[in-house]
Design a protein around this motif. Structure first.
Motif, mmCIF file in Angstrom:
data_model
loop_
_atom_site.group_PDB
_atom_site.id
_atom_site.type_symbol
_atom_site.label_atom_id
_atom_site.label_comp_id
_atom_site.label_asym_id
_atom_site.label_seq_id
_atom_site.Cartn_x
_atom_site.Cartn_y
_atom_site.Cartn_z
ATOM 1 N N ASP A 10 -23.289 12.018 14.050
ATOM 2 C CA ASP A 10 -24.019 10.990 13.304
ATOM 3 C C ASP A 10 -24.227 9.750 14.160
ATOM 4 O O ASP A 10 -25.305 9.154 14.170
ATOM 5 N N GLU A 11 -23.179 9.346 14.880
ATOM 6 C CA GLU A 11 -23.271 8.160 15.730
ATOM 7 C C GLU A 11 -24.251 8.392 16.870
ATOM 8 O O GLU A 11 -25.046 7.507 17.210
ATOM 9 N N LEU A 12 -24.244 9.557 17.479
ATOM 10 C CA LEU A 12 -25.170 9.861 18.571
ATOM 11 C C LEU A 12 -26.611 9.855 18.062
ATOM 12 O O LEU A 12 -27.500 9.280 18.700
ATOM 13 N N VAL A 13 -26.851 10.462 16.912
ATOM 14 C CA VAL A 13 -28.199 10.451 16.322
ATOM 15 C C VAL A 13 -28.606 9.013 16.020
ATOM 16 O O VAL A 13 -29.727 8.598 16.310
ATOM 17 N N ARG A 14 -27.697 8.227 15.449
ATOM 18 C CA ARG A 14 -27.985 6.823 15.133
ATOM 19 C C ARG A 14 -28.351 6.047 16.407
ATOM 20 O O ARG A 14 -29.281 5.238 16.414
ATOM 21 N N MET A 15 -27.636 6.307 17.494
ATOM 22 C CA MET A 15 -27.935 5.639 18.762
ATOM 23 C C MET A 15 -29.342 5.983 19.244
ATOM 24 O O MET A 15 -30.072 5.112 19.719
ATOM 25 N N VAL A 16 -29.721 7.245 19.110
ATOM 26 C CA VAL A 16 -31.061 7.669 19.521
ATOM 27 C C VAL A 16 -32.107 6.972 18.658
ATOM 28 O O VAL A 16 -33.096 6.440 19.162
ATOM 29 N N VAL A 17 -31.883 6.956 17.346
ATOM 30 C CA VAL A 17 -32.835 6.328 16.415
ATOM 31 C C VAL A 17 -32.991 4.851 16.730
ATOM 32 O O VAL A 17 -34.105 4.310 16.691
ATOM 33 N N GLU A 18 -31.890 4.180 17.049
ATOM 34 C CA GLU A 18 -31.923 2.749 17.315
ATOM 35 C C GLU A 18 -32.332 2.418 18.754
ATOM 36 O O GLU A 18 -32.391 1.258 19.133
ATOM 37 N N GLY A 19 -32.588 3.443 19.561
ATOM 38 C CA GLY A 19 -32.990 3.218 20.941
ATOM 39 C C GLY A 19 -31.858 2.763 21.839
ATOM 40 O O GLY A 19 -32.079 2.181 22.887
ATOM 41 N N ARG A 20 -30.615 3.052 21.420
ATOM 42 C CA ARG A 20 -29.452 2.624 22.191
ATOM 43 C C ARG A 20 -28.905 3.753 23.065
ATOM 44 O O ARG A 20 -27.906 3.569 23.745
#
Length: 70
Positions: free
Chosen positions: A58-68
């Motif tokens: 979830d955190e990795l997907v969130r990072m991708v979504v946020e461009g981080r």
């Protein structure tokens, strides 16, 4: 681990560049991954292969979504 994110369970064949299902389930992440270079996707594949829980995925997907994602 059999969470809905399919931790370390890539989609079949070359579908979605061999990334875990979690990236395809999130429309923004899927679009972001689609715009990545092959090299960036390879780094993401390597990083996602080390994930051991749905929370980490979830955190990795969130990072991708946020461009981080780097």
């Amino acid at each position: 681990m059999d969470g809905y994110n399919g931790v370390n369970q890539p989609l079949g064949g070359n579908m979605f560049w061999g990334l875990p299902v979690a990236f395809a389930l999130n429309e923004t992440a899927a679009e972001t991954v689609g715009n990545m270079t092959d090299e960036e996707r390879e780094v993401l594949r390597e990083r996602s292969s080390g994930v051991t829980s749905d929370q980490e995925m979830d955190e990795l997907v969130r990072m991708v979504v946020e461009g981080r994602f780097e």
